[in-house]
Design an enzyme around this catalytic site. Structure first.
Site, PDB file in Angstrom:
ATOM      1  N   LYS A  68     -14.511 -23.697  16.167  1.00  0.00           N
ATOM      2  CA  LYS A  68     -14.126 -23.033  14.924  1.00  0.00           C
ATOM      3  C   LYS A  68     -12.632 -22.979  14.680  1.00  0.00           C
ATOM      4  O   LYS A  68     -11.831 -22.841  15.581  1.00  0.00           O
ATOM      5  CB  LYS A  68     -14.664 -21.594  14.925  1.00  0.00           C
ATOM      6  CG  LYS A  68     -16.163 -21.550  14.769  1.00  0.00           C
ATOM      7  CD  LYS A  68     -16.573 -21.767  13.341  1.00  0.00           C
ATOM      8  CE  LYS A  68     -16.772 -20.404  12.746  1.00  0.00           C
ATOM      9  NZ  LYS A  68     -17.343 -20.375  11.449  1.00  0.00           N
ATOM     10  N   LYS A  73       0.528   8.894  -4.462  1.00  0.00           N
ATOM     11  CA  LYS A  73       1.408   8.081  -3.608  1.00  0.00           C
ATOM     12  C   LYS A  73       0.724   7.097  -2.675  1.00  0.00           C
ATOM     13  O   LYS A  73       1.159   5.953  -2.540  1.00  0.00           O
ATOM     14  CB  LYS A  73       2.296   9.000  -2.776  1.00  0.00           C
ATOM     15  CG  LYS A  73       3.377   9.670  -3.593  1.00  0.00           C
ATOM     16  CD  LYS A  73       4.062  10.742  -2.794  1.00  0.00           C
ATOM     17  CE  LYS A  73       4.498  11.876  -3.693  1.00  0.00           C
ATOM     18  NZ  LYS A  73       3.393  12.559  -4.409  1.00  0.00           N
ATOM     19  N   GLN A  97      -0.161  14.789  -6.411  1.00  0.00           N
ATOM     20  CA  GLN A  97       0.246  14.422  -5.049  1.00  0.00           C
ATOM     21  C   GLN A  97      -0.583  13.236  -4.541  1.00  0.00           C
ATOM     22  O   GLN A  97      -0.180  12.540  -3.614  1.00  0.00           O
ATOM     23  CB  GLN A  97       0.082  15.637  -4.128  1.00  0.00           C
ATOM     24  CG  GLN A  97       0.527  15.410  -2.707  1.00  0.00           C
ATOM     25  CD  GLN A  97       0.673  16.718  -1.951  1.00  0.00           C
ATOM     26  OE1 GLN A  97       1.653  17.418  -2.114  1.00  0.00           O
ATOM     27  NE2 GLN A  97      -0.318  17.070  -1.146  1.00  0.00           N
ATOM     28  N   THR A 135     -14.863 -27.415 -13.112  1.00  0.00           N
ATOM     29  CA  THR A 135     -15.270 -26.233 -13.858  1.00  0.00           C
ATOM     30  C   THR A 135     -16.625 -25.882 -13.260  1.00  0.00           C
ATOM     31  O   THR A 135     -17.364 -26.770 -12.812  1.00  0.00           O
ATOM     32  CB  THR A 135     -15.419 -26.501 -15.375  1.00  0.00           C
ATOM     33  OG1 THR A 135     -16.408 -27.523 -15.563  1.00  0.00           O
ATOM     34  CG2 THR A 135     -14.110 -26.981 -15.995  1.00  0.00           C
ATOM     35  N   HIS A 136     -16.910 -24.588 -13.193  1.00  0.00           N
ATOM     36  CA  HIS A 136     -18.150 -24.118 -12.538  1.00  0.00           C
ATOM     37  C   HIS A 136     -18.215 -24.584 -11.074  1.00  0.00           C
ATOM     38  O   HIS A 136     -19.300 -24.670 -10.501  1.00  0.00           O
ATOM     39  CB  HIS A 136     -19.403 -24.605 -13.284  1.00  0.00           C
ATOM     40  CG  HIS A 136     -19.350 -24.411 -14.762  1.00  0.00           C
ATOM     41  ND1 HIS A 136     -19.914 -23.336 -15.399  1.00  0.00           N
ATOM     42  CD2 HIS A 136     -18.761 -25.159 -15.737  1.00  0.00           C
ATOM     43  CE1 HIS A 136     -19.696 -23.424 -16.714  1.00  0.00           C
ATOM     44  NE2 HIS A 136     -18.987 -24.515 -16.934  1.00  0.00           N
ATOM     45  N   TYR A 185       2.593  19.132 -14.481  1.00  0.00           N
ATOM     46  CA  TYR A 185       2.289  18.856 -13.083  1.00  0.00           C
ATOM     47  C   TYR A 185       1.083  19.649 -12.614  1.00  0.00           C
ATOM     48  O   TYR A 185       0.907  20.809 -12.959  1.00  0.00           O
ATOM     49  CB  TYR A 185       3.498  19.208 -12.185  1.00  0.00           C
ATOM     50  CG  TYR A 185       3.239  18.917 -10.719  1.00  0.00           C
ATOM     51  CD1 TYR A 185       3.506  17.667 -10.184  1.00  0.00           C
ATOM     52  CD2 TYR A 185       2.685  19.894  -9.877  1.00  0.00           C
ATOM     53  CE1 TYR A 185       3.238  17.387  -8.857  1.00  0.00           C
ATOM     54  CE2 TYR A 185       2.414  19.614  -8.542  1.00  0.00           C
ATOM     55  CZ  TYR A 185       2.700  18.362  -8.044  1.00  0.00           C
ATOM     56  OH  TYR A 185       2.432  18.084  -6.741  1.00  0.00           O
ATOM     57  N   GLU A 231      -8.831 -15.415   3.954  1.00  0.00           N
ATOM     58  CA  GLU A 231      -9.924 -14.469   3.729  1.00  0.00           C
ATOM     59  C   GLU A 231      -9.392 -13.058   3.529  1.00  0.00           C
ATOM     60  O   GLU A 231      -9.901 -12.292   2.702  1.00  0.00           O
ATOM     61  CB  GLU A 231     -10.900 -14.506   4.908  1.00  0.00           C
ATOM     62  CG  GLU A 231     -11.660 -15.823   5.006  1.00  0.00           C
ATOM     63  CD  GLU A 231     -12.268 -16.025   6.384  1.00  0.00           C
ATOM     64  OE1 GLU A 231     -13.009 -15.149   6.844  1.00  0.00           O
ATOM     65  OE2 GLU A 231     -11.992 -17.070   7.016  1.00  0.00           O
ATOM     66  N   SER A 274     -12.910 -18.810  17.180  1.00  0.00           N
ATOM     67  CA  SER A 274     -14.046 -17.918  17.378  1.00  0.00           C
ATOM     68  C   SER A 274     -14.218 -17.676  18.866  1.00  0.00           C
ATOM     69  O   SER A 274     -13.973 -18.564  19.678  1.00  0.00           O
ATOM     70  CB  SER A 274     -15.310 -18.569  16.807  1.00  0.00           C
ATOM     71  OG  SER A 274     -16.463 -18.005  17.415  1.00  0.00           O
ATOM     72  N   SER A 320       1.556  16.992   2.371  1.00  0.00           N
ATOM     73  CA  SER A 320       1.671  15.566   2.069  1.00  0.00           C
ATOM     74  C   SER A 320       2.656  14.878   3.010  1.00  0.00           C
ATOM     75  O   SER A 320       2.904  13.680   2.892  1.00  0.00           O
ATOM     76  CB  SER A 320       2.115  15.367   0.614  1.00  0.00           C
ATOM     77  OG  SER A 320       3.305  16.085   0.353  1.00  0.00           O
ATOM     78  N   ASN A 380       8.986  19.340  -8.674  1.00  0.00           N
ATOM     79  CA  ASN A 380       8.264  18.499  -9.646  1.00  0.00           C
ATOM     80  C   ASN A 380       9.124  17.344 -10.152  1.00  0.00           C
ATOM     81  O   ASN A 380       8.662  16.205 -10.213  1.00  0.00           O
ATOM     82  CB  ASN A 380       7.774  19.360 -10.815  1.00  0.00           C
ATOM     83  CG  ASN A 380       6.747  20.384 -10.369  1.00  0.00           C
ATOM     84  OD1 ASN A 380       6.266  20.311  -9.240  1.00  0.00           O
ATOM     85  ND2 ASN A 380       6.418  21.323 -11.228  1.00  0.00           N
TER      86      ASN A 380
HETATM   87  N1  ARG Z   1       4.379  17.127  -2.434  1.00  0.00           N
HETATM   88  C1  ARG Z   1       4.328  17.358  -3.823  1.00  0.00           C
HETATM   89  C2  ARG Z   1       3.793  16.101  -4.527  1.00  0.00           C
HETATM   90  O1  ARG Z   1       3.790  15.103  -3.928  1.00  0.00           O
HETATM   91  C3  ARG Z   1       5.667  17.702  -4.368  1.00  0.00           C
HETATM   92  C4  ARG Z   1       5.648  18.478  -5.656  1.00  0.00           C
HETATM   93  C5  ARG Z   1       5.116  19.850  -5.435  1.00  0.00           C
HETATM   94  N2  ARG Z   1       5.169  20.645  -6.629  1.00  0.00           N
HETATM   95  C6  ARG Z   1       4.525  21.762  -6.759  1.00  0.00           C
HETATM   96  N3  ARG Z   1       4.630  22.395  -7.883  1.00  0.00           N
HETATM   97  N4  ARG Z   1       3.803  22.277  -5.793  1.00  0.00           N
HETATM   98  O2  ARG Z   1       3.362  16.128  -5.667  1.00  0.00           O
END
Ligand code: ARG
Length: 466
Positions: free
Chosen positions: A291, A333, A330, A163-164, A325, A298, A285, A31, A118
């Site tokens: 334009k 994010k 992962q 409206t509409h 977990y 947009e 454009s 990651s 974790n």
């Molecule tokens: N890179 C992992 C994540 O974003 C970190 C946690 C990893 N934990 C594990 N038990 N392998 O979730």
């Protein structure tokens, strides 16, 4: 003493492995390509953890000092662009820890006592998201300020209310701006509400069940600016609703911005010609020389798609995931990073457009009189002056509109005689209510469109924003 590692197994967890991961294992597992973004939060969390470990006597003061110095040096290294992120070390946590041990030796290997990746990642991610929330809430406030300023300037600028997307009743540009101020104010409130719930610290939940070491979770929580530690370790490492709430709040805000963006697209269309955006916020454009395209609007509209998608993405990742977990998490994010980054852009572009828009007041006023937009005012007049029940007044007005349409005029264009053919008791004073100006001025009910209401509301806003 260092443990010999002759194979290429992972130096952080490879003890029970005879071989290192296959290329595909490493590629799908890593990651670092996206979580390096959290390096500041990771270092901050480690500093708090180390200080706590020393405070309760789990590591020595010397080790803590070495860790502190080592992490500060690493921060500088990263800042200067000299840090080499390694995919073999999977993620930001192991990259930094490995580098720490490289730099300070033995003490670095003690940092992970009473901690797991974790709880570490859950903490880092909360810290990152909290910062994003603060930044976005501030931007939302800025947008509200821009809208209120335009509302003050245009409290009496008459435009069509739809409206509409059909002419409904005349309103003012100021009232319209304040409608968005309300939405963005709630968006900010939603973000701050989510922040308040996010602000508990999972650090010390360890892998999932807490730890036998005598850690002080209140201390680390406080050091990291949290209101306190999370109350259940399984929840601490396994929950991501703070991120879901962030994504939901971002998606709702983006959706509001998208509606305003859509209106800007409509208003800048020459057939409407209600507002003009300056060169700095439009594009041309490559083929059509005439334009002037509202690309920023947009894109604000378009980017809402991915932000809504990011919310669905995380909900789907977590749904059906047993406690606690799993590596699925992962996947939490990138959507959050993406929504934060894009909402930042959208809010900045919107604030800029709101400040930039030049309304064509003559065009808007003319359009406000089109489409029999004061028909409701006529019906209300029949109720007030002739004591007709509203339903009957609605019917009479409908016939008057049909008559005007047949004659190719607007409502004030009908003569008194023509009106009396439909309702003989109508008198000259009816014409007083048929102009857009009279229409907006009459709508003084709380929250209504009358310029004096809009001015009062602007004053209220200024108090709130001061
Ligand atoms: N890179 C992992 C994540 O974003 C970190 C946690 C990893 N934990 C594990 N038990 N392998 O979730």
């Amino acid at each position: 003493m260092s443990i010999p590692n002759e194979t290429n197994t992972n130096q952080q967890w490879g003890g029970r492995f005879a071989e290192g991961p296959s290329a595909i294992m490493q590629a799908i597992n890593a990651s670092i390509g996206f979580d390096a973004k959290m390096w500041r939060q990771d270092i901050r969390g480690s500093l708090a953890h180390a200080a706590m470990l020393a405070h309760v006597g789990i590591i020595s003061a010397d080790d803590e000092a070495a860790i502190r110095k080592g992490l500060a040096d690493i921060a500088q290294e990263i800042e200067a662009g000299g840090f080499e992120w390694s995919e073999a070390l999977e993620d930001v946590h192991m990259n930094i820890e490995a580098r720490l041990t490289e730099r300070i030796g033995e003490a670095g290997k003690r940092l992970h006592t009473a901690r797991s990746r974790n709880d570490q990642v859950a903490t880092d991610f909360r810290l990152w998201t909290r910062d994003a929330m603060d930044g976005l809430a501030a931007q939302m406030l800025d947008c509200v300020k821009a809208l209120v300023a335009r509302a003050e300037e245009h409290a009496g600028t008459i435009m069509p209310g739809y409206t509409h997307l059909q002419p409904a009743q005349p309103t003012t540009f100021g009232h319209h701006m304040l409608a968005y101020a309300e939405m963005l104010w709630r968006d900010r409130g939603r973000m701050l509400d989510a922040r308040a719930r996010l602000n508990e610290c999972p650090l010390g939940s360890a892998a999932l069940c807490g730890t036998g070491f005598p850690i002080d979770r209140h201390m680390t929580a406080q050091a990291l600016g949290f209101d306190g530690p999370t109350r259940n370790s399984l929840d601490g490492v396994g929950s991501r609703d703070f991120a879901m709430e962030f994504l939901a709040a971002a998606a709702i805000c983006a959706t509001h911005l998208s509606r305003l963006a859509e209106e800007i697209v409509i208003w800048t269309n020459p057939s409407f010609g209600f507002v003009k955006l300056s060169d700095g916020l439009t594009t041309g454009s490559s083929i059509m020389p005439q334009k002037r395209n509202p690309d920023a609007a947009e894109l604000v509209r378009g980017k809402t798609g991915r932000m809504n998608g990011n919310l669905m993405g995380l909900l789907t990742v977590v749904k059906g995931l047993s406690l606690t977990y799993a590596k699925d998490l992962q996947e939490d994010k990138e959507g959050v990073f993406d929504s934060a980054e894009n909402l930042t852009l959208c809010l900045a572009a919107t604030a800029a457009m709101v400040r930039d828009m030049q309304p064509n007041t003559a065009r808007m006023a003319a359009a406000a009189g089109e489409g029999f937009s004061t028909a409701t005012d006529l019906a209300d007049w029949l109720v007030r002056e002739l004591k007709l029940p509203f339903r009957d007044a609605h019917h009479v007005t409908g016939r008057l509109v049909a008559k005007a349409e047949g004659l190719g005029v607007d409502l004030p264009g009908l003569s008194l005689e023509e009106m009396r053919e439909v309702e003989p008791r109508i008198d000259q004073s009816v014409f007083d209510v048929l102009t857009p100006a009279a229409s907006v001025a009459s709508r003084r009910s709380y929250g209504g469109t009358a310029p004096e209401n809009v001015r009062a509301m602007v004053a209220e806003w200024k108090g709130r924003l001061a």
